[in-house]
Structures are given as structure tokens and as C-alpha cells.
Design a protein around this motif. Sequence first.
Motif, mmCIF file in Angstrom:
data_model
loop_
_atom_site.group_PDB
_atom_site.id
_atom_site.type_symbol
_atom_site.label_atom_id
_atom_site.label_comp_id
_atom_site.label_asym_id
_atom_site.label_seq_id
_atom_site.Cartn_x
_atom_site.Cartn_y
_atom_site.Cartn_z
ATOM 1 N N GLN A 254 5.733 4.973 4.815
ATOM 2 C CA GLN A 254 6.282 4.716 6.150
ATOM 3 C C GLN A 254 7.679 4.111 6.052
ATOM 4 O O GLN A 254 8.600 4.530 6.771
ATOM 5 C CB GLN A 254 5.346 3.778 6.919
ATOM 6 C CG GLN A 254 5.763 3.496 8.357
ATOM 7 C CD GLN A 254 5.704 4.737 9.229
ATOM 8 O OE1 GLN A 254 4.725 5.464 9.210
ATOM 9 N NE2 GLN A 254 6.763 4.983 9.977
ATOM 10 N N THR B 72 0.826 -1.218 0.000
ATOM 11 C CA THR B 72 0.000 0.000 0.000
ATOM 12 C C THR B 72 0.852 1.256 0.000
ATOM 13 O O THR B 72 2.031 1.245 0.368
ATOM 14 C CB THR B 72 -0.914 0.055 1.248
ATOM 15 O OG1 THR B 72 -0.091 0.179 2.420
ATOM 16 C CG2 THR B 72 -1.788 -1.178 1.349
ATOM 17 N N ARG B 73 0.209 2.364 -0.402
ATOM 18 C CA ARG B 73 0.880 3.665 -0.406
ATOM 19 C C ARG B 73 1.340 4.041 0.994
ATOM 20 O O ARG B 73 2.433 4.574 1.182
ATOM 21 C CB ARG B 73 -0.093 4.739 -0.926
ATOM 22 C CG ARG B 73 -0.466 4.559 -2.379
ATOM 23 C CD ARG B 73 -1.551 5.531 -2.795
ATOM 24 N NE ARG B 73 -2.862 5.123 -2.290
ATOM 25 C CZ ARG B 73 -4.010 5.672 -2.675
ATOM 26 N NH1 ARG B 73 -4.003 6.659 -3.550
ATOM 27 N NH2 ARG B 73 -5.161 5.255 -2.194
ATOM 28 N N GLU B 74 0.472 3.786 1.996
ATOM 29 C CA GLU B 74 0.800 4.170 3.356
ATOM 30 C C GLU B 74 2.050 3.447 3.858
ATOM 31 O O GLU B 74 2.933 4.062 4.459
ATOM 32 C CB GLU B 74 -0.384 3.870 4.285
ATOM 33 C CG GLU B 74 -1.572 4.793 4.107
ATOM 34 C CD GLU B 74 -2.365 4.506 2.831
ATOM 35 O OE1 GLU B 74 -2.974 5.453 2.314
ATOM 36 O OE2 GLU B 74 -2.371 3.364 2.371
ATOM 37 N N GLN C 260 -5.309 10.525 -2.247
ATOM 38 C CA GLN C 260 -4.104 10.409 -1.436
ATOM 39 C C GLN C 260 -3.982 11.570 -0.452
ATOM 40 O O GLN C 260 -3.589 11.384 0.711
ATOM 41 C CB GLN C 260 -2.858 10.356 -2.329
ATOM 42 C CG GLN C 260 -1.563 10.117 -1.574
ATOM 43 C CD GLN C 260 -1.564 8.802 -0.812
ATOM 44 O OE1 GLN C 260 -2.027 7.785 -1.328
ATOM 45 N NE2 GLN C 260 -1.064 8.803 0.409
ATOM 46 N N LEU D 14 -10.992 6.022 6.896
ATOM 47 C CA LEU D 14 -9.842 5.767 6.028
ATOM 48 C C LEU D 14 -10.185 4.587 5.131
ATOM 49 O O LEU D 14 -10.333 3.464 5.613
ATOM 50 C CB LEU D 14 -8.600 5.461 6.874
ATOM 51 C CG LEU D 14 -7.277 5.337 6.112
ATOM 52 C CD1 LEU D 14 -6.839 6.696 5.584
ATOM 53 C CD2 LEU D 14 -6.196 4.754 7.003
ATOM 54 N N GLY E 125 0.179 -0.198 6.914
ATOM 55 C CA GLY E 125 1.175 0.862 6.897
ATOM 56 C C GLY E 125 0.945 1.916 7.950
ATOM 57 O O GLY E 125 1.781 2.797 8.136
ATOM 58 N N LEU E 126 -0.179 1.841 8.662
ATOM 59 C CA LEU E 126 -0.451 2.785 9.742
ATOM 60 C C LEU E 126 0.223 2.248 11.005
ATOM 61 O O LEU E 126 -0.254 1.323 11.634
ATOM 62 C CB LEU E 126 -1.950 2.937 9.954
ATOM 63 C CG LEU E 126 -2.383 3.942 11.019
ATOM 64 C CD1 LEU E 126 -1.940 5.343 10.641
ATOM 65 C CD2 LEU E 126 -3.888 3.914 11.207
ATOM 66 N N MET F 142 -4.679 10.403 8.298
ATOM 67 C CA MET F 142 -3.650 9.688 9.052
ATOM 68 C C MET F 142 -2.826 10.637 9.924
ATOM 69 O O MET F 142 -2.442 10.297 11.044
ATOM 70 C CB MET F 142 -2.758 8.919 8.085
ATOM 71 C CG MET F 142 -3.495 7.766 7.411
ATOM 72 S SD MET F 142 -2.514 6.915 6.187
ATOM 73 C CE MET F 142 -1.348 6.069 7.218
ATOM 74 N N LYS F 143 -2.587 11.839 9.413
ATOM 75 C CA LYS F 143 -1.851 12.828 10.214
ATOM 76 C C LYS F 143 -2.667 13.209 11.453
ATOM 77 O O LYS F 143 -2.136 13.283 12.564
ATOM 78 C CB LYS F 143 -1.541 14.069 9.364
ATOM 79 C CG LYS F 143 -0.708 15.107 10.100
ATOM 80 C CD LYS F 143 -0.370 16.284 9.197
ATOM 81 C CE LYS F 143 0.484 17.309 9.942
ATOM 82 N NZ LYS F 143 0.825 18.474 9.084
ATOM 83 N N ARG G 88 -6.305 10.910 2.446
ATOM 84 C CA ARG G 88 -5.785 9.837 3.306
ATOM 85 C C ARG G 88 -4.655 10.356 4.191
ATOM 86 O O ARG G 88 -4.585 10.059 5.386
ATOM 87 C CB ARG G 88 -5.286 8.674 2.438
ATOM 88 C CG ARG G 88 -6.411 7.915 1.752
ATOM 89 C CD ARG G 88 -5.907 7.196 0.504
ATOM 90 N NE ARG G 88 -5.153 6.004 0.818
ATOM 91 C CZ ARG G 88 -5.651 4.772 0.753
ATOM 92 N NH1 ARG G 88 -6.915 4.597 0.435
ATOM 93 N NH2 ARG G 88 -4.905 3.728 1.007
ATOM 94 N N ASP G 89 -3.757 11.148 3.575
ATOM 95 C CA ASP G 89 -2.636 11.704 4.345
ATOM 96 C C ASP G 89 -3.147 12.601 5.473
ATOM 97 O O ASP G 89 -2.611 12.581 6.581
ATOM 98 C CB ASP G 89 -1.706 12.506 3.423
ATOM 99 C CG ASP G 89 -0.949 11.623 2.444
ATOM 100 O OD1 ASP G 89 -0.907 10.400 2.671
ATOM 101 O OD2 ASP G 89 -0.413 12.146 1.450
#
Length: 567
Positions: A86, A80-82, A278, A272, A305-306, A285-286, A281-282
Motif C-alpha cells: 500500500q 506487513t506485506r499488505e 500471498q 484473510l 495495511g488494508l 483483498m482485491k 491474500r491479494d
Amino acid sequence: MNLFTESNLSPDILKAIGEMGYESPTEIQKQTIPFILSDIRDLIALAQTGTGKTAAFSLPILDMIDETSRKIQLLVLCPTRELCLQISKDIKNYSKYMQNVKTTAVYGGSSIMDQIRSLKDKPQIIVGTPGRVIDLINRKALDFSAIHWLVLDEADEMLSMGFKDELETILSETPETKQTFLFSATMNKEVERISKNYLTKPHRISVGSINEVKKNIKHEYYVVGYRNKKEALKRLIDANPNQYSIIFCRTRMETQEVADFLMQNGYAADALHGDLSQAQRDTVMKKFRLKNIDILVATDVAARGLDVNSLTHVIHYSLPDDPEVFVHRSGRTGRAGKDGISMALIKPEESRKLKQIRSTTKIDIVEKTIPTGEDIIKAQVGGVFEKLLTEHEDIFTFDDSLIPDLSNFTKEELVHQLLQFQLKDLALYYKDKHDLMEQKLSSRDDDYSRRDRGRDRDRDRGRDRDNRGGDRDRGRDRGGKPRRKNEDMVRFFFNLGKKDQLKKLDVLDIINKATAGNSKKRAEIGDIEILEKFSFFEIEKSFKGELLNNISSMKFRGKDMRAEEAN
């Protein structure tokens, strides 16, 4: 004492990880770092999420990387992107004092041209998702001819997400002389096949087992009908104050619906899932990492990825099909030596699924009753004192003369007044609320007959069929001809319902417009079921792709429409 010094890593790396607070290596790091530093064999490493795998492979590789070369030497593939971002961030932190080492992350959902421009800096390390790596290979933007190391991180998840062909294409683009490290939480058949075809006599490291996740995690489940699930969720949150949690859902729409419910009820929550851009999502997550929100509602894939170590609770709003996914979800709490709680909401008809999870994982999942209003107020009182008696930094100063004369109050009276003030709204909410009916799972699956499960399912979904002629017409299409058998139809979840003034004629019109591109014939339509906030409908399978492609660009009374195949 920093025990990483025993691993013979370079002073630059030790300095960087020391500043990050790394003192003692985890078990996977203890076994993997010396192996990679001293052995040329391929490696299969089995370890659960959150055990320090990124440092396990990246620290020894950074120690050996050629800083003078401007060619790609390490490729890390992840699902995944996350997770991609990371891992890239971690490697950059580890190489903080290695001035000539560059790392670039490449992933979908972001400008490919920006990523191509970043590759002109000639990084030695690429961290990427399979789809975007393939895109860059096709554009001749990546050259893997000089790769020394290839890491497949969370290989089981990449394969379960359908990246098998992409992985095999990328592996075929890399030199045979490379060293391949496969990291996975599980060793299923697909992972085994990839390892046999693309790894050469690999060494194996296995850390922990599927059962270890339960050591410091308390597992609970609550039986509740479909109509009461959101109210039950609210009660679980209220009965566990000061929590920092992830709520797992099965679908994107369910995730957004649950998050919307919580936000509308005043909770600091957000969603999420894959429908977010994207940038969105960022942002979510932030906010979660900074604890601006303390409840994250997520799908399994989006939460990959979290990396958060301080979760107090994991809530399974919907049970996963795979018992190991249940373990992965639960394992996100109870990290860094802390205790955690895993809570699952179980529908009465899910007894077999729960039984399978129990037997496969050997986890002791204890049945609990949905908290009453009285239970919740007692828990909230404890939560107020938990917050109050925690050490607080003095943020502001004020003159003690501003404190009124409280000598007429006893300590108990003063606390009583403060609690009444603090918990007034919650107490009023639960004051006239009936307790949710307790439902029991049968101890024997045979006791819960198919007829009973069907009856409960109909009741819990709140079906509102017009029974006048409903059963008589159910087996025929609009022209009076017999309908296709169920196996020829596909059932969809639709995000609009009665609250949107949706009627069956509207659904028929929407389906016909969404499938109008097929000039040969019209789609046969099965059951249409309109509920308060969403709906279900059936169409023949051959029109599935056409409907999905078109419906998201259509609107009903100015509202966006979303459909996805129902589980």
C-alpha cells in the motif's frame, strides 16, 4: 481550492495529489510536512491508523529527493506485506510526474530473486518488511550507505510482532547522518527504548488520542455463550443490512472457521489470515476493495495495511487482550467523516476483559440484546428501501410494455408482494427459530464467581466428556503415573473433531507420530477434548516445537491437519 499549495511542495507533486483528490491536508500532514521540509532533527509522530501518515512523510521527502542519484535515499520499514504494498503504491502515485524517481517494495511471501532483479533498476526508495530487508542485506543486494531518511511506520506493531532484533540490525546498517522518522499509534516501552537508542533528540508530534476514535463511532456489545456465537453473529449481520464490514477473530483457524460458516450460509464473505499464500491474500483483498465481497473475516495482523474508508461496521467476534487493539479495530470504521458502528460479541466470563477495555479507553460501550427474528425482518424491510431509494445508474433499457397491468393493486399491496418475494427465505429461516437466551454480565466481578465462570465455560464449549471414570483418571497418564502439573503442559487447538470421525485413540496416534522424532522418550499427553468441529489436547511443553513442525504435513482420513497453541 487545494490547501496543499500552502505547503510549498513542487508542482509535480501537487499535480499528482490533485488528481488523486487530495484537497486539504489532515492534521498529521499539516504538522509533519513543514517540519520535514525545514528541520534536520529526528521525529516521533504519534497518530492513529488511517490519518494520512504515508503522505505526511513521503510528500516532503519526494520534494527533496535527488532524482539524478541512483542510490537508495529513503528506506520505509513497515510490519506487513499488505502495508508495504500500500505504501509503495501510494508513493508511486505521488511521484507520478517525477519520471526519474523509482520505488521498489520488498517483502516476504514473494520471490526474493524477482525482488533482487527489480533492485537492478537502482530505485531511490525502498519500502520493505524487516525480515525481507534483512535477507537482502545478507545477500549484499541492498546498500544503505547513502540513505538520507529512514521511516519506521507502525513501529509499535513491528515490535509487537517480534521484529525488535531485525529493526536493530537494520538500524545499525544505516549511516548515523540519516534523519529518522518514527510513526506509531502508541508509545509503549519498546517503542520508547528504540527511540532512545536510535533517534537523536527527536521532535515530537502527537495528533489525537486513544479516545478520539469514538467520536463518530457507536460502540455496542452483546453477551452470548460460546455455542451460540456463530448464530448471534448471523443475527447481527442480518439485523444490519447493506453493511460493508470487517469481522475480527483471534486466531487463523477461528478466522477460517467463521468465514466458512458465513459463506455456507450464503453471505458474500471471505477470510484473510497468515495461512494464505500471498496470491490468495491479494485476491481476497482485491475482492473486498471492489466490494465483490462485503464481509471480510480477518486476524489483526492480516488486516494491517488494508486501507478502506467506507466500512460501515467492525465486529469483534473475539475480544483482543490489548485495549488499544480494540481501539485500532474499531477505528477502521467511521472514517472520512462518516458514522460507524463497532459491535462486540462477549462471552459471560469476559466481564473483566470488557471492564479493562472500558476503563483504559474511556469508551462508552453499550449493552444490546441479540436481535429477534421480528427485529431482523423489520431491519431487512428498511434495508430493502434503503437500497431501492438510493440513486441508481440506468444499466439497461427495456420497453415499458413489458410491465404488466398493476392497476388492481394498491401501492401498499404491491409493496407487500415485493417484500414477501424479496425476504421470503430469511423470514422462513427465522419463523420457527427460538430467540437466543439473553445473558447478562454481572455489574460486580465478585458476583461472577470462579466456579460459575468455569461452569459456563464448560457448558459453552459444549464439552462431551465421558464422566464414567473421567474425574478419577484425569490426573494420571496412560501408564497410571501421576501427570505433570499444568504449567509443564501446553494446550493445543486442533482443526478436526467429531464430524471428521475423530476419536481419542486417533488423537493419541497423531500426537505420537508427530513427536516420534525424539528417540529418548515419548511425549506425555494430558486432557483430550473432542468437540463437534474441532478439538483440544495437551502435551508436555518440550515437544511443542516438534509437534508444530510435523503435524501440518500429516493427514487424517485424507484431511489436512492444523494445530496451534490455544489461548
